[in-house]
Design a protein around this motif. Structure first.
Motif, PDB file in Angstrom:
ATOM      1  N   VAL A  29      27.948 -11.135   9.115  1.00  0.00           N
ATOM      2  CA  VAL A  29      28.792 -10.113   8.497  1.00  0.00           C
ATOM      3  C   VAL A  29      28.277  -8.721   8.846  1.00  0.00           C
ATOM      4  CG1 VAL A  29      29.674  -9.206   6.316  1.00  0.00           C
ATOM      5  CG2 VAL A  29      29.411 -11.677   6.623  1.00  0.00           C
ATOM      6  N   VAL A  30      26.962  -8.548   8.781  1.00  0.00           N
ATOM      7  CA  VAL A  30      26.359  -7.248   9.098  1.00  0.00           C
ATOM      8  C   VAL A  30      26.648  -6.869  10.553  1.00  0.00           C
ATOM      9  CG1 VAL A  30      24.151  -6.054   9.405  1.00  0.00           C
ATOM     10  CG2 VAL A  30      24.566  -7.397   7.345  1.00  0.00           C
ATOM     11  N   VAL A  31      26.515  -7.824  11.468  1.00  0.00           N
ATOM     12  CA  VAL A  31      26.770  -7.550  12.884  1.00  0.00           C
ATOM     13  C   VAL A  31      28.225  -7.163  13.112  1.00  0.00           C
ATOM     14  CG1 VAL A  31      26.871  -8.607  15.170  1.00  0.00           C
ATOM     15  CG2 VAL A  31      24.893  -8.993  13.720  1.00  0.00           C
ATOM     16  N   THR A  32      29.137  -7.880  12.459  1.00  0.00           N
ATOM     17  CA  THR A  32      30.563  -7.553  12.595  1.00  0.00           C
ATOM     18  C   THR A  32      30.855  -6.153  12.086  1.00  0.00           C
ATOM     19  OG1 THR A  32      31.123  -9.896  12.305  1.00  0.00           O
ATOM     20  CG2 THR A  32      32.892  -8.296  12.008  1.00  0.00           C
ATOM     21  N   LEU A  33      30.291  -5.806  10.927  1.00  0.00           N
ATOM     22  CA  LEU A  33      30.504  -4.466  10.375  1.00  0.00           C
ATOM     23  C   LEU A  33      29.868  -3.398  11.261  1.00  0.00           C
ATOM     24  CD1 LEU A  33      29.919  -5.136   6.568  1.00  0.00           C
ATOM     25  CD2 LEU A  33      32.093  -4.794   7.746  1.00  0.00           C
ATOM     26  N   ALA A  34      28.719  -3.704  11.855  1.00  0.00           N
ATOM     27  CA  ALA A  34      28.078  -2.736  12.751  1.00  0.00           C
ATOM     28  C   ALA A  34      28.953  -2.465  13.965  1.00  0.00           C
ATOM     29  CB  ALA A  34      26.710  -3.254  13.185  1.00  0.00           C
ATOM     30  N   LEU A  35      29.553  -3.528  14.525  1.00  0.00           N
ATOM     31  CA  LEU A  35      30.436  -3.333  15.681  1.00  0.00           C
ATOM     32  C   LEU A  35      31.692  -2.571  15.281  1.00  0.00           C
ATOM     33  CD1 LEU A  35      30.699  -3.931  18.696  1.00  0.00           C
ATOM     34  CD2 LEU A  35      31.906  -6.034  18.104  1.00  0.00           C
ATOM     35  N   LEU A  36      32.229  -2.858  14.109  1.00  0.00           N
ATOM     36  CA  LEU A  36      33.385  -2.097  13.622  1.00  0.00           C
ATOM     37  C   LEU A  36      33.010  -0.628  13.418  1.00  0.00           C
ATOM     38  CD1 LEU A  36      34.912  -4.608  11.029  1.00  0.00           C
ATOM     39  CD2 LEU A  36      35.922  -3.885  13.206  1.00  0.00           C
ATOM     40  N   CYS A  37      31.794  -0.384  12.944  1.00  0.00           N
ATOM     41  CA  CYS A  37      31.316   0.994  12.799  1.00  0.00           C
ATOM     42  C   CYS A  37      31.257   1.688  14.159  1.00  0.00           C
ATOM     43  CB  CYS A  37      29.942   0.988  12.140  1.00  0.00           C
ATOM     44  SG  CYS A  37      29.198   2.625  11.930  1.00  0.00           S
ATOM     45  N   THR A  38      30.764   0.976  15.172  1.00  0.00           N
ATOM     46  CA  THR A  38      30.732   1.526  16.529  1.00  0.00           C
ATOM     47  C   THR A  38      32.125   1.899  16.996  1.00  0.00           C
ATOM     48  OG1 THR A  38      28.738   0.321  17.186  1.00  0.00           O
ATOM     49  CG2 THR A  38      30.257   0.962  18.935  1.00  0.00           C
ATOM     50  N   MET A  39      33.069   0.970  16.840  1.00  0.00           N
ATOM     51  CA  MET A  39      34.435   1.228  17.279  1.00  0.00           C
ATOM     52  C   MET A  39      35.055   2.402  16.518  1.00  0.00           C
ATOM     53  SD  MET A  39      34.577  -1.003  19.598  1.00  0.00           S
ATOM     54  CE  MET A  39      34.194  -2.659  20.165  1.00  0.00           C
ATOM     55  N   GLY A  40      34.788   2.455  15.218  1.00  0.00           N
ATOM     56  CA  GLY A  40      35.320   3.569  14.425  1.00  0.00           C
ATOM     57  C   GLY A  40      34.774   4.910  14.877  1.00  0.00           C
ATOM     58  N   LEU A  41      33.480   4.958  15.204  1.00  0.00           N
ATOM     59  CA  LEU A  41      32.879   6.204  15.684  1.00  0.00           C
ATOM     60  C   LEU A  41      33.485   6.627  17.024  1.00  0.00           C
ATOM     61  CD1 LEU A  41      29.137   5.556  14.770  1.00  0.00           C
ATOM     62  CD2 LEU A  41      30.664   7.232  13.723  1.00  0.00           C
ATOM     63  N   LEU A  42      33.773   5.657  17.896  1.00  0.00           N
ATOM     64  CA  LEU A  42      34.402   5.992  19.184  1.00  0.00           C
ATOM     65  C   LEU A  42      35.796   6.582  18.970  1.00  0.00           C
ATOM     66  CD1 LEU A  42      33.422   2.858  21.324  1.00  0.00           C
ATOM     67  CD2 LEU A  42      32.408   5.139  21.408  1.00  0.00           C
ATOM     68  N   ILE A  43      36.542   6.029  18.024  1.00  0.00           N
ATOM     69  CA  ILE A  43      37.890   6.539  17.754  1.00  0.00           C
ATOM     70  C   ILE A  43      37.821   7.922  17.124  1.00  0.00           C
ATOM     71  CG2 ILE A  43      39.974   6.168  16.385  1.00  0.00           C
ATOM     72  CD1 ILE A  43      39.508   3.159  16.712  1.00  0.00           C
ATOM     73  N   MET A  44      36.973   8.087  16.118  1.00  0.00           N
ATOM     74  CA  MET A  44      36.872   9.375  15.427  1.00  0.00           C
ATOM     75  C   MET A  44      36.267  10.452  16.330  1.00  0.00           C
ATOM     76  SD  MET A  44      38.369   8.688  12.725  1.00  0.00           S
ATOM     77  CE  MET A  44      38.193  10.348  12.049  1.00  0.00           C
ATOM     78  N   GLY A  45      35.493  10.039  17.310  1.00  0.00           N
ATOM     79  CA  GLY A  45      34.928  11.010  18.244  1.00  0.00           C
ATOM     80  C   GLY A  45      35.858  11.371  19.384  1.00  0.00           C
ATOM     81  N   GLY A  46      37.060  10.783  19.405  1.00  0.00           N
ATOM     82  CA  GLY A  46      38.014  11.084  20.465  1.00  0.00           C
ATOM     83  C   GLY A  46      37.623  10.497  21.803  1.00  0.00           C
ATOM     84  N   ILE A  47      36.751   9.469  21.801  1.00  0.00           N
ATOM     85  CA  ILE A  47      36.300   8.856  23.051  1.00  0.00           C
ATOM     86  C   ILE A  47      37.217   7.721  23.466  1.00  0.00           C
ATOM     87  CG2 ILE A  47      34.402   7.571  24.114  1.00  0.00           C
ATOM     88  CD1 ILE A  47      32.491   9.158  22.328  1.00  0.00           C
ATOM     89  N   GLU A  48      37.715   6.961  22.498  1.00  0.00           N
ATOM     90  CA  GLU A  48      38.604   5.838  22.768  1.00  0.00           C
ATOM     91  C   GLU A  48      39.732   5.812  21.745  1.00  0.00           C
ATOM     92  OE1 GLU A  48      39.083   3.820  25.125  1.00  0.00           O
ATOM     93  OE2 GLU A  48      37.326   4.304  26.332  1.00  0.00           O
ATOM     94  N   GLY A  49      40.761   5.032  22.065  1.00  0.00           N
ATOM     95  CA  GLY A  49      41.878   4.856  21.151  1.00  0.00           C
ATOM     96  C   GLY A  49      41.872   3.468  20.549  1.00  0.00           C
ATOM     97  N   LEU A  50      42.752   3.258  19.585  1.00  0.00           N
ATOM     98  CA  LEU A  50      42.747   2.014  18.821  1.00  0.00           C
ATOM     99  C   LEU A  50      43.115   0.807  19.679  1.00  0.00           C
ATOM    100  CD1 LEU A  50      42.483   0.605  16.082  1.00  0.00           C
ATOM    101  CD2 LEU A  50      44.888   1.145  15.655  1.00  0.00           C
ATOM    102  N   ILE A  51      44.070   0.963  20.616  1.00  0.00           N
ATOM    103  CA  ILE A  51      44.538  -0.191  21.382  1.00  0.00           C
ATOM    104  C   ILE A  51      43.405  -0.797  22.200  1.00  0.00           C
ATOM    105  CG2 ILE A  51      46.143  -0.982  23.150  1.00  0.00           C
ATOM    106  CD1 ILE A  51      48.030   1.229  22.330  1.00  0.00           C
ATOM    107  N   CYS A  52      42.718   0.022  22.978  1.00  0.00           N
ATOM    108  CA  CYS A  52      41.648  -0.502  23.826  1.00  0.00           C
ATOM    109  C   CYS A  52      40.474  -1.024  23.002  1.00  0.00           C
ATOM    110  CB  CYS A  52      41.164   0.568  24.795  1.00  0.00           C
ATOM    111  SG  CYS A  52      42.310   0.819  26.169  1.00  0.00           S
TER     112      CYS A  52
END
Length: 350
Positions: free
Chosen positions: A98-121
């Motif tokens: 569960v912790v690993v899954t949440l950590a990866l979701l945190c990574t993805m969220g930071l990429l989206i909020m930082g304007g580096i990536e979008g939700l689809i990719c």
């Protein structure tokens, strides 16, 4: 009993003390605190590594989609177990998944909020990223268990992997061979003779806008095609895409009733990313997916029927290639199916 409790003790300097103050564990040593630290720390590290690949090297390969989530999972394992007693060590705790899954979701969220990536990719990359992150966590747990349950043993391994990451990404960027062409073919049997199907094919065709979830989310798809003759007697196929993009595709093979082939000099932007920002800097939207050509082939069948084929040849510079081809093939096959269904209905009923 009271005498024993109040009996003076000596500190390391030899000074007597009435009692010894119990050690207070840090707030992050408990399960909840360790989980928060692991999710935040590993998520931030994963986002940093991915930003190095996408923004620093503009690379989308094995290092980005395999190695960085593996390091993220290893970091989550190290931080989650950093202050856990050795007697509580197990090869893989369910809570760690569960912790690993949440950590990866945190990574993805930071990429989206930082304007580096979008939700689809991000969503498309999440499955392979999650597998690698869990493998990284298992790797970290395995090191700790193999070395006597010490939770700090994997720390040097994690530090070494983080330090070597830019060099690994640089090596991959400089030594990746050109991607080979790949073909997607979709077929449809039409209850009409080839001449009738050809007549529909060379006329302006409007395609229905009812599409799947990924196309509604922003993946580009054709909405209209029209064949026309341009200067010099050359033929070209004009294709209008969702999002107002228009492509003019030169016809390279013209065999009435049998084959229509065109090349794609410039591939339109494959998608508009879902993001809180109007525009994001995602290099993979420009030049990493290249369509080379498209072909319609008509094969006569007994009973006045036609086998209509739609073929697309493309290349993409994103890895792991086998994984991303699953997505590309699925989307192209879906586009083919929409085009062939529209032609089929027009040829059979109109």
């Amino acid at each position: 009993m009271l005498t024993e409790l109040n009996e003076p003790h000596s500190d390391p300097d030899g000074k007597p003390q009435l009692f010894k103050r119990p050690a207070v564990a840090p707030w992050y040593s408990g399960s909840a605190g360790s989980a928060v630290v692991a999710v935040g720390g590993a998520g931030l590290l994963g986002a940093l590594l991915m930003a190095i690949s996408t923004q620093g090297f503009e690379a989308y390969g094995i290092t980005l989609f395999v190695f960085s989530p593996l390091v993220c999972g290893l970091a989550a394992s190290v931080l989650y177990n950093l202050n856990r007693p050795a007697k509580q060590q197990r090869f893989f705790r369910p809570a760690l998944a569960v912790v690993v899954t949440l950590a990866l979701l945190c990574t993805m969220g930071l990429l989206i909020m930082g304007g580096i990536e979008g939700l689809i990719c991000v969503l498309m990359a999440f499955p392979v990223g999650l597998v690698m992150a869990i493998l990284g966590a298992i790797f970290g747990q395995g090191i700790a268990v193999a070395l006597g349950g010490s939770t700090r043993r994997p720390v040097p391994v994690l530090a070494a992997l983080v330090l070597v990451y830019p060099a690994l990404q640089s090596y991959e960027s400089q030594n990746t061979p050109p991607p080979p062409p790949h073909e997607v073919v979709t077929r449809r049997i039409i209850q009409a003779p080839p001449a009738q199907v050809w007549a529909v094919l060379i006329q302006p065709v409007h395609y229905p806008r009812r599409v799947g979830l990924l196309f509604r989310a922003g993946v580009a798809y054709p909405t209209q095609t029209a064949l026309r003759v341009v200067a010099g007697g050359r033929r070209e196929l004009r294709v209008a895409y969702s999002g107002s993009a228009v492509a003019h595709l030169p016809v390279t093979s013209w065999v009435p009733g049998r084959e229509l082939q065109f090349e794609v000099p410039v591939t339109p932007e494959p998608m508009k990313e879902l993001s809180p920002y109007p525009r994001i800097h995602a290099p993979h939207l420009h030049g990493y997916f290249q369509v080379n050509s498209g072909t319609f082939r008509l094969h006569p069948l007994p009973g006045g029927r036609t086998l209509l084929e739609a073929r697309t040849v493309y290349q993409h510079s994103i890895g792991p290639r086998d994984y991303w081809q699953l997505w590309s093939d699925y989307l192209l096959d879906d586009m083919h199916a929409r085009v062939l269904t529209t032609i089929q209905r027009a040829a059979e009923y109109e």
